[in-house]
Motif scaffolding. Structure first.
Motif, mmCIF file in Angstrom:
data_model
loop_
_atom_site.group_PDB
_atom_site.id
_atom_site.type_symbol
_atom_site.label_atom_id
_atom_site.label_comp_id
_atom_site.label_asym_id
_atom_site.label_seq_id
_atom_site.Cartn_x
_atom_site.Cartn_y
_atom_site.Cartn_z
ATOM 1 N N THR A 31 0.817 -1.208 0.000
ATOM 2 C CA THR A 31 0.000 0.000 0.000
ATOM 3 C C THR A 31 0.856 1.265 0.000
ATOM 4 O OG1 THR A 31 -0.097 -0.095 2.404
ATOM 5 C CG2 THR A 31 -1.914 -1.103 1.209
ATOM 6 N N THR A 32 2.159 1.098 0.185
ATOM 7 C CA THR A 32 3.032 2.275 0.258
ATOM 8 C C THR A 32 3.491 2.713 -1.129
ATOM 9 O OG1 THR A 32 3.727 1.605 2.456
ATOM 10 C CG2 THR A 32 5.143 3.183 1.324
ATOM 11 N N VAL A 45 -2.030 -7.699 1.946
ATOM 12 C CA VAL A 45 -1.793 -6.265 2.133
ATOM 13 C C VAL A 45 -0.527 -6.078 2.976
ATOM 14 C CG1 VAL A 45 -2.768 -4.134 3.048
ATOM 15 C CG2 VAL A 45 -4.301 -5.934 2.184
ATOM 16 N N VAL A 46 0.490 -5.467 2.406
ATOM 17 C CA VAL A 46 1.689 -5.144 3.194
ATOM 18 C C VAL A 46 1.985 -3.656 3.047
ATOM 19 C CG1 VAL A 46 2.669 -7.461 2.856
ATOM 20 C CG2 VAL A 46 3.365 -5.587 1.343
ATOM 21 N N TYR A 59 0.822 2.709 8.168
ATOM 22 C CA TYR A 59 -0.435 2.040 8.515
ATOM 23 C C TYR A 59 -1.641 2.944 8.326
ATOM 24 C CZ TYR A 59 1.321 -2.506 9.418
ATOM 25 O OH TYR A 59 1.843 -3.744 9.222
ATOM 26 N N GLU A 60 -1.456 4.231 8.524
ATOM 27 C CA GLU A 60 -2.531 5.180 8.225
ATOM 28 C C GLU A 60 -2.891 5.101 6.739
ATOM 29 O OE1 GLU A 60 -1.603 9.052 10.569
ATOM 30 O OE2 GLU A 60 -2.326 9.615 8.564
ATOM 31 N N PHE A 71 -5.989 3.062 2.068
ATOM 32 C CA PHE A 71 -5.787 2.336 0.805
ATOM 33 C C PHE A 71 -6.772 1.174 0.696
ATOM 34 C CE2 PHE A 71 -2.344 1.730 -2.487
ATOM 35 C CZ PHE A 71 -2.823 0.571 -3.068
ATOM 36 N N VAL A 72 -6.875 0.386 1.760
ATOM 37 C CA VAL A 72 -7.780 -0.771 1.741
ATOM 38 C C VAL A 72 -9.224 -0.307 1.572
ATOM 39 C CG1 VAL A 72 -8.693 -2.717 3.089
ATOM 40 C CG2 VAL A 72 -6.226 -2.250 3.072
ATOM 41 N N LYS A 73 -9.556 0.781 2.237
ATOM 42 C CA LYS A 73 -10.917 1.325 2.105
ATOM 43 C C LYS A 73 -11.199 1.727 0.645
ATOM 44 C CE LYS A 73 -13.853 4.889 4.242
ATOM 45 N NZ LYS A 73 -13.922 5.982 3.238
ATOM 46 N N VAL A 74 -10.256 2.387 0.016
ATOM 47 C CA VAL A 74 -10.467 2.801 -1.380
ATOM 48 C C VAL A 74 -10.594 1.575 -2.280
ATOM 49 C CG1 VAL A 74 -9.534 4.089 -3.338
ATOM 50 C CG2 VAL A 74 -9.219 4.963 -1.027
ATOM 51 N N VAL A 75 -9.732 0.592 -2.067
ATOM 52 C CA VAL A 75 -9.767 -0.598 -2.923
ATOM 53 C C VAL A 75 -11.100 -1.330 -2.784
ATOM 54 C CG1 VAL A 75 -8.759 -2.895 -3.256
ATOM 55 C CG2 VAL A 75 -7.272 -0.890 -3.069
ATOM 56 N N THR A 76 -11.563 -1.528 -1.548
ATOM 57 C CA THR A 76 -12.836 -2.250 -1.406
ATOM 58 C C THR A 76 -13.978 -1.406 -1.974
ATOM 59 O OG1 THR A 76 -12.988 -1.481 0.889
ATOM 60 C CG2 THR A 76 -12.099 -3.675 0.551
ATOM 61 N N GLY A 77 -13.888 -0.101 -1.830
ATOM 62 C CA GLY A 77 -14.896 0.775 -2.446
ATOM 63 C C GLY A 77 -14.903 0.639 -3.963
#
Lengths: 456, 456
Positions: B104-105, B131-132, B155-156, B161-167
C-alpha cells in the motif's frame, strides 16, 4: 532474424472484446456477457495463434467513460486489466506475441519494467509494451489529480519513463546469474548495473529484481501520431500502431516517420508501422455488405452522436440526427485528430446525415475500413503493404469471436497463398517474428567497442 | 459455506522459489536456474492443487537486497512479479486460491483494485490480496523516495488504501451488467456506485473499469503483527499470515487478535490465523535430520551472519562466527521482531555459536520449524490447530520442488487420515474453501435493511 525470401507482412490481433465496433456487443453472435471470462480469451488467443498472428494487442484506459450521460448504459466499460489477462494467455499459448498498453502518466517505471520483464520471462520472450501517455481527464480523477497532464509534459515524462524502464531491464547482463551451487555464487555482482537514475520526473536506483528479459527488452510499441509522439516513436519505438483511413495519408505518415530514424542512427527496418484495419468479411460482396449494414443498424443514437462529436471535437448533441452536419470550424482550429476529422468532412461533403455519419464511422473510428470478400480485403492490405504505407496491420475484428474467425479462416489463407504472410512461426521470440534485433546490453556493447578500438 | 463435519485446517503453499531456506538454491535437488520459468511454477501449482491446498501464497518486495556486500552473490534476488505469475497460474489450475502481495506504500489503489479484480474474474473467484506496507529503505529508492515512510504513517495510508480498494470493488452491484442487446442496455447505471473517495492520502473518483469480483471482494490477507498491524487486520483482514516459533506465543497471538474482532462486529470465524511452518520431512526421523543437516551446511557465512544480524537488529559482522553471541541490548531497546529475537536469545542461552545460530534459523527465520516424519509433522500441526494457535498453516517448503512434493505425498495423506484436512475441494471460490462469507454489496445491504425496517 528475418524470414528468408520475400518480405512478409506482420499482423496484430486487436482484442477489444466483444469487438471494435462501438455496437459490437449488440451483435447477435458477439459474446458480450463473457467479457470477463478467461475461457473466451483463451479460445480467441488460440484462434489468433492458429492464424499465425504476430501478436495480440490490448488497448487500455484507467477510467469508465462518462463522456455522455448514457455511456455507462450503451458502451462496454468493464474489461480485464491487460497485463493480468495477457499473463494468463501466456500460459495457454506458445508462439503469439503479447502486447499490453501501460501509461507513463499514471504508473511507476519500476512496476512497469518489472511486470513486462516478468511477462517476457513467463512467456518465453513474447512480451511487448505499448507506451501511451493517456488522454482523458477522467483518468486523472482516479489518481488524485484534477485534470490531465498537459500534452508536452506528458511526452517529457514519457521519454524519461521509457529511459528508466529500459535501464531497469538492463539491470543485469544476460549472463549475470550463475546458479553456481558449488561455489555459492548465485550471481556475478560485476554484472549487476543498477541504473541509479536521477531525472526531472523520476529517481530510481535499481537494480530491478527480475533478470534481463528473454528478448533483452520487451518490444516497444507506440501509438501517438502528434509531433512529440512521432519523435518519441522515432527515438524509442519498434512498432507503431497508427490510424489512417486512406492510402495517401498513410503513405505520407510512413515516409515521414521512417525518415526520422536516421538521426537516431536507426535503420528503416528497426521500426515497423502497423495501421489498424477494420475488416467486414463476407464470402460474397453482398454478404459483407449485409454484415456491415447489420452492425450499422445497431449503433445507439446517443453513443453514435457522442462518438462523432468526439472525433470532430464539436458538440453535436441537440442537432437533428437526420439532418446534415452543421458548419464546422476550420480544420486548424479544431481539437480532434486531424486525419479523422478530414475523413468525416469528406463524408459530410457527400451529403450524409449525422445518423449516417456516425453509423459510417462507428466501426473503424478513423482506421482503414474494408468491407468485402477475402480477396478484396487481401487486395487492399497488399496495396498498402507494397505501396509504402504499412509493414503490417493491426486487425480490429468488428465483433468476437465471429470477426476473428472470419479473418483467420478466410483472409489469412488468401494472404498466405499470395506469399504475403507466414504459414509457420519462425524463430522463438516476438522479436524473431517481427525481424527486430535483440538489444545488446550496454556493458557488453561498451566492452565490444573497447576491444575493437584496442584491436582485440 | 463451511465444510460439513469436523473443523478442518486450511493450508497455504508459500511459493518462495527455489525454497524458503536461505541456501535453498544450493540444494542439489533445487531447481535454482528455473526461477523465471513458467514450466516450473506450473508443475508446482499443479502439485499443490493435487495436495488440495487452499492457496498459493507469494510474498514480495520492490528491491534487490543490498543489506550486505555479498547479498547479490549469495541470495536469490530476481523472481517473477507475483500478480503476473499468479495470473499465468490461474490459466493452468482449476481450484487453488491465488494470493499475491501488493504494498500500500508504493502503489495506487486504482491499479491494485483493478488487477486483483481482474485476477478474481479470470480465475473464477480464486484471488487474494496480501496487504503489506513494505519495510525496506531500498524500496523507497526505487520510487523517488529517500527513506521508508514512518511506521505509523504507513499504517494510516494502508487503512485508507484498503478502504479505497474495497470501495472500487463495489463500484458496481453484482447484477449491474445486463448485456441486453435488444434494448441497447449493456449496464444499469443505477447500479454503478463510484466511490468518489476524498481522503488524507487518496482522491479516487471511480467507478472501477472492472465489474464486481466473483468473490465480491478478493480475500484480504495481512501479515503485520505490530499494534497497528493487528488493528488493521482486526478491521479488514480475513486471513492473517504470521510467524511464531513456539506454541505459547502463537496461542497468545491467536487469542489476542481474535479478541479484537468483536468491537468491529466480526465473528471469530471471519478471520483465519495461519502461521508459517518450515517442515523438513523424512520417511524416518534420521532421514529428516540428515536433510536438515545438509541444508544447514549450505548457508554461506556472510549471508548467515547478516540474516542473524537482521533478525536481532544488531550488527554481528566482525564477530568470530565460531564464538558465542556478544551481549545483546535488552529486548525493549531492540528494533528487530520481538518474538524472533526471543527465539534467538533462547538458542544463544543454550551455548550455540554464531555459526550454529544462523544455521539454526536460516530455514524458518522465526517461523515454526518441524523436522521429522510425516506423523511427527502432523502431530505438531494438529497440536497447534486444536490447541487454539492456528486455523491453518502456510507451508514453507525448504526447497522446490522436493520439499513441496514431500509435503503433498507424505504429510497431506496423514492429515487427511486424521480427518484434519479435505480430500476434495468444496465449493467453487477461495472464499467457499476458507469458509468466508461473500461480502454483500453495500447498496444491497442498505436496501435489505430498509425493507426490513419497513416490514417488507
Amino acid at each position: 532474424m528475418k524470414s528468408s525470401g520475400m518480405r512478409q507482412m506482420k499482423l496484430g490481433a486487436f482484442f477489444l472484446i466483444p469487438g471494435h465496433h462501438i455496437a459490437a456487443w449488440r451483435h447477435p453472435e458477439a459474446e458480450a456477457s463473457s467479457v470477463m471470462d478467461l475461457g473466451l480469451y483463451r479460445r480467441l488467443a488460440q484462434t489468433a495463434e492458429r492464424g499465425r498472428f504476430d501478436m495480440i494487442f490490448l488497448a487500455d484506459s484507467y477510467s469508465v467513460s462518462n463522456r455522455f450521460p448514457a455511456a455507462i448504459e450503451q458502451i462496454v466499460s468493464a474489461r480485464p486489466e491487460p497485463l493480468t489477462l495477457l499473463s494468463a494467455l501466456a500460459a495457454v499459448t506458445e508462439h503469439i506475441g503479447l502486447a499490453a498498453t501501460a501509461s507513463t502518466t499514471y504508473n511507476e517505471p519500476f512496476h512497469v519494467a518489472r511486470k513486462f520483464a516478468s511477462l517476457d520471462h513467463l512467456s518465453g520472450g513474447r512480451a511487448a509494451w505499448n507506451v501511451v501517455t493517456s488522454k482523458y481527464d477522467e483518468e486523472a480523477l482516479n489518481f488524485g489529480g484534477q485534470s490531465h497532464l498537459q500534452h508536452e509534459l506528458r511526452y517529457e515524462r514519457a521519454g524519461e519513463f521509457v529511459k528508466v524502464v529500459t535501464g531497469l531491464w538492463d539491470s543485469w547482463e544476460d549472463d549475470a546469474f550463475l546458479y553456481d551451487k558449488e561455489n555459492a555464487r548465485y550471481a556475478d555482482r560485476a554484472k549487476a548495473h543498477p541504473p541509479n537514475h536521477q531525472g526531472a520526473w523520476f529517481s530510481v536506483k535499481g537494480p530491478l529484481n527480475v533478470s534481463r528479459p528473454v528478448q533483452g527488452h520487451p518490444v516497444i510499441v507506440q501509438a501517438g501520431s502528434s509531433e512529440p509522439g512521432r519523435e518519441l516513436a522515432a527515438r524509442t519505438a519498434e512498432v507503431i500502431f497508427t490510424a489512417w483511413p486512406a492510402l495517401p495519408e498513410a503513405q505520407r505518415f510512413y515516409a515521414e516517420v521512417k525518415g526520422r530514424l536516421a538521426k537516431y542512427g536507426r535503420s528503416p527496418d528497426s521500426l515497423l508501422i502497423m495501421p489498424g484495419v477494420f475488416p467486414v468479411i463476407g464470402r460474397t460482396r453482398e454478404e459483407a455488405q449485409e454484415k456491415r449494414a447489420l452492425l450499422e443498424s445497431l449503433v445507439p443514437q446517443e453513443a453514435g452522436v457522442t462518438l462523432l462529436s468526439a472525433l470532430l471535437g464539436v458538440d453535436l448533441t441537440g442537432c437533428d440526427v437526420d439532418g446534415p452536419l452543421p458548419e464546422l470550424p476550420r480544420a486548424e482550429e479544431m481539437n480532434g485528430g486531424r486525419s479523422r476529422t478530414q475523413l468525416v468532412r469528406e463524408l459530410a461533403g457527400e451529403g450524409m446525415t449525422i445518423r449516417r455519419l456516425y453509423q459510417r464511422i462507428a466501426g473503424g473510428r478513423g482506421h482503414l475500413e474494408v468491407t468485402g470478400t477475402p480477396a478484396e480485403i487481401a487486395d487492399e492490405l497488399e496495396s498498402w503493404f507494397t505501396g509504402g504505407a504499412a509493414d503490417g496491420f493491426n486487425i480490429m475484428p468488428p465483433y468476437f469471436p465471429g470477426g476473428l474467425d472470419d479473418f483467420v479462416e478466410l483472409v489469412v489463407p488468401e494472404l498466405q497463398r499470395r506469399g504475403l504472410f507466414r504459414t509457420e512461426y519462425e524463430g522463438k521470440t516476438l522479436r524473431d517474428r517481427l525481424g527486430l534485433s535483440r538489444p545488446v546490453h550496454p556493458a557488453v556493447r561498451r566492452s565490444n567497442t573497447e576491444n575493437k578500438a584496442a584491436g582485440r
